[in-house]
Write an enzyme that holds these catalytic residues in place. Structure first.
Site, mmCIF file in Angstrom:
data_model
loop_
_atom_site.group_PDB
_atom_site.id
_atom_site.type_symbol
_atom_site.label_atom_id
_atom_site.label_comp_id
_atom_site.label_asym_id
_atom_site.label_seq_id
_atom_site.Cartn_x
_atom_site.Cartn_y
_atom_site.Cartn_z
ATOM 1 N N ILE A 1 -31.366 47.911 9.827
ATOM 2 C CA ILE A 1 -30.297 48.145 10.065
ATOM 3 C C ILE A 1 -29.714 49.647 9.758
ATOM 4 C CG2 ILE A 1 -27.736 47.455 9.564
ATOM 5 C CD1 ILE A 1 -28.292 44.738 9.199
ATOM 6 N N ILE B 1 -32.233 43.068 -0.322
ATOM 7 C CA ILE B 1 -33.345 42.271 -0.183
ATOM 8 C C ILE B 1 -32.924 40.791 -0.436
ATOM 9 C CG2 ILE B 1 -34.835 44.003 -1.435
ATOM 10 C CD1 ILE B 1 -34.822 42.291 -3.857
ATOM 11 N N THR B 2 -34.085 39.961 0.054
ATOM 12 C CA THR B 2 -33.910 38.405 0.038
ATOM 13 C C THR B 2 -35.145 37.967 -1.002
ATOM 14 O OG1 THR B 2 -35.018 38.464 2.012
ATOM 15 C CG2 THR B 2 -32.870 38.198 2.247
ATOM 16 N N ASP C 1 -35.255 34.086 -0.959
ATOM 17 C CA ASP C 1 -34.749 33.006 -0.432
ATOM 18 C C ASP C 1 -35.775 31.765 -1.170
ATOM 19 O OD1 ASP C 1 -33.379 34.200 1.263
ATOM 20 O OD2 ASP C 1 -34.174 33.410 2.921
ATOM 21 N N GLN D 1 -30.244 30.345 -0.357
ATOM 22 C CA GLN D 1 -29.640 31.849 -0.405
ATOM 23 C C GLN D 1 -28.426 31.719 -1.684
ATOM 24 O OE1 GLN D 1 -29.054 33.698 3.385
ATOM 25 N NE2 GLN D 1 -30.836 35.013 2.802
ATOM 26 N N TYR E 1 -28.708 35.345 -2.754
ATOM 27 C CA TYR E 1 -28.049 36.442 -1.504
ATOM 28 C C TYR E 1 -26.669 36.137 -1.473
ATOM 29 C CZ TYR E 1 -28.720 38.839 2.842
ATOM 30 O OH TYR E 1 -28.674 39.888 3.825
HETATM 31 N N1 CAA Z 1 -29.475 22.385 5.594
HETATM 32 C C1 CAA Z 1 -30.021 21.344 5.148
HETATM 33 N N2 CAA Z 1 -31.335 21.095 4.880
HETATM 34 C C2 CAA Z 1 -32.179 22.182 4.961
HETATM 35 C C3 CAA Z 1 -31.817 23.351 5.430
HETATM 36 C C4 CAA Z 1 -30.338 23.471 5.865
HETATM 37 N N3 CAA Z 1 -29.824 24.526 6.335
HETATM 38 N N4 CAA Z 1 -32.845 24.279 5.782
HETATM 39 C C5 CAA Z 1 -33.692 23.446 5.037
HETATM 40 N N5 CAA Z 1 -33.437 22.221 4.633
HETATM 41 C C6 CAA Z 1 -34.095 21.178 4.189
HETATM 42 C C7 CAA Z 1 -35.592 20.839 4.647
HETATM 43 O O1 CAA Z 1 -35.169 20.221 5.905
HETATM 44 C C8 CAA Z 1 -36.406 20.362 3.812
HETATM 45 O O2 CAA Z 1 -35.979 18.814 3.686
HETATM 46 P P1 CAA Z 1 -36.912 17.880 2.924
HETATM 47 O O3 CAA Z 1 -37.500 18.269 1.780
HETATM 48 O O4 CAA Z 1 -36.207 16.520 3.092
HETATM 49 O O5 CAA Z 1 -38.132 17.711 3.794
HETATM 50 C C9 CAA Z 1 -35.981 21.002 2.571
HETATM 51 O O6 CAA Z 1 -34.876 21.537 2.693
HETATM 52 C C10 CAA Z 1 -36.945 22.081 2.327
HETATM 53 O O7 CAA Z 1 -36.746 22.428 0.804
HETATM 54 P P2 CAA Z 1 -37.926 23.147 0.197
HETATM 55 O O8 CAA Z 1 -37.738 22.970 -1.317
HETATM 56 O O9 CAA Z 1 -39.350 22.720 0.381
HETATM 57 O O10 CAA Z 1 -37.752 24.508 0.701
HETATM 58 P P3 CAA Z 1 -38.294 26.017 0.232
HETATM 59 O O11 CAA Z 1 -38.241 25.989 -1.416
HETATM 60 O O12 CAA Z 1 -39.664 26.062 0.882
HETATM 61 O O13 CAA Z 1 -37.350 26.899 0.823
HETATM 62 C C11 CAA Z 1 -36.190 28.018 2.585
HETATM 63 C C12 CAA Z 1 -37.117 26.787 2.137
HETATM 64 C C13 CAA Z 1 -37.062 29.468 2.234
HETATM 65 C C14 CAA Z 1 -34.911 28.272 1.834
HETATM 66 C C15 CAA Z 1 -36.107 27.966 4.061
HETATM 67 O O14 CAA Z 1 -35.330 26.867 4.457
HETATM 68 C C16 CAA Z 1 -35.689 29.260 4.708
HETATM 69 O O15 CAA Z 1 -36.115 30.181 4.771
HETATM 70 N N6 CAA Z 1 -34.225 29.014 4.979
HETATM 71 C C17 CAA Z 1 -33.502 30.076 5.706
HETATM 72 C C18 CAA Z 1 -32.944 31.101 4.804
HETATM 73 C C19 CAA Z 1 -32.045 32.016 5.534
HETATM 74 O O16 CAA Z 1 -31.267 32.052 6.394
HETATM 75 N N7 CAA Z 1 -32.315 33.183 5.028
HETATM 76 C C20 CAA Z 1 -31.870 34.310 5.890
HETATM 77 C C21 CAA Z 1 -32.778 35.606 5.666
HETATM 78 S S1 CAA Z 1 -32.065 36.659 6.501
HETATM 79 C C22 CAA Z 1 -30.926 37.533 5.948
HETATM 80 O O17 CAA Z 1 -30.660 37.080 4.805
HETATM 81 C C23 CAA Z 1 -30.205 38.235 6.773
HETATM 82 C C24 CAA Z 1 -28.787 37.950 6.825
HETATM 83 O O18 CAA Z 1 -27.721 38.499 6.151
HETATM 84 C C25 CAA Z 1 -28.249 36.996 7.718
#
Ligand code: CAA
Length: 246
Positions: free
Chosen positions: A14, A91-92, A94, A150, A153
């Protein structure tokens, strides 16, 4: 005289779009980058020059108050006082909260939120004295609505807008505006770092069914940075493809 604009995190996805857009609009632009990115910044500068934009770069760790002070002094000595500050460094780290370690919390709060204090504090009094300034804080849709994984974040990004609203009141009678932009998901390295399945599911939930291009975020910043946005302050402008409306 061209306005002097500083963009922190200026060589990122960005940040780059903001720098080139402000340069196109006639500003004299300085892009900040982290000290460890010196080589990348040199390449970046050459790439911008090849596109016709002469943009200066400066290294500083904006999570450090002292390094931010040094950066602003160098910019002021070389180019003059900063008129437009875009706080874009971010930074992120997550993680679901049950797995989040204090290092991941602190890194995100230091880089995304404390940096906003560290840099803005250095330019604020000068803006008040000169009776002109534009502060634009790049927050996120996830600061407005929260996001699974997050907590760090979302807290930092929500904090940025609290800062915006307070400071907007202090600058309002002095010609200094302070606003937040809250982008949705943007095509950058930060969103590419997400797992493909997670990213596709997020895109599926965006009414426009796509991420933003960085230049679509930069366009909103260009408006807030302009002289004609002088009556807009304390706002939080969403640019999110319809992902969150309030
Ligand atoms: N709502 C509900 N449950 C969710 C979910 C959500 N949105 N996302 C994941 N889950 C659940 C999964 O289904 C899984 O469920 P089970 O354990 O029942 O199978 C569980 O959460 C995963 O948990 P973990 O502890 O194993 O997950 P993890 O520690 O590996 O982390 C994560 C997962 C890294 C957070 C991953 O879900 C992820 O990357 N999420 C997206 C986060 C995101 O949106 N980041 C934005 C980056 S870009 C940015 O930040 C720019 C901006 O400003 C927009």
């Amino acid at each position: 005289m061209a306005r002097i604009a500083l963009v922190t995190g200026g060589i990122g996805g960005i940040g780059t779009a903001i720098c080139t857009r402000l340069a196109k609009d006639g500003c004299s632009v300085v892009a900040n980058h982290h000290p460890t990115e010196a080589a990348a910044a040199e390449e970046w500068k050459k790439a911008r020059a090849a596109e016709g934009y002469e943009i200066a770069t400066i290294a500083a760790d904006v999570s450090s108050f002292e390094d931010s002070a040094r950066m602003i002094k160098e910019i002021t000595d070389q180019f003059g006082p900063v008129d437009i500050l875009v706080n874009c460094a971010g930074i992120t780290r997550d993680k679901t909260f049950k797995k989040m370690e204090s290092a991941q919390w602190e890194a995100v709060i230091n880089v995304n939120l404390n940096s906003v204090f560290n840099v803005t504090r250095q330019v604020w009094e000068g803006m008040l004295e000169r009776g002109y300034g534009r502060i634009i804080n790049i927050s996120s849709v996830n600061g407005q609505r929260g996001q699974f994984g997050q907590a760090n974040y979302s807290a930092a990004k929500a904090g940025m807008h609290g800062f915006t609203m307070a400071l907007a009141q202090e600058g309002a009678s002095k010609g200094v505006t302070v606003n937040t932009i809250s982008p949705g998901y943007v095509e950058t390295a930060m969103t590419l770092a997400m797992d493909d399945t997670v990213r596709n599911s997020i895109i599926g939930g965006i009414p426009m069914r796509r991420m933003a291009r960085p230049d679509e975020i930069a366009a909103a910043i260009a408006f807030l940075a302009s002289d004609e946005a002088g009556y807009m302050t304390g706002a939080n402008l969403p640019v999110n493809g319809g992902l969150f409306m309030h």
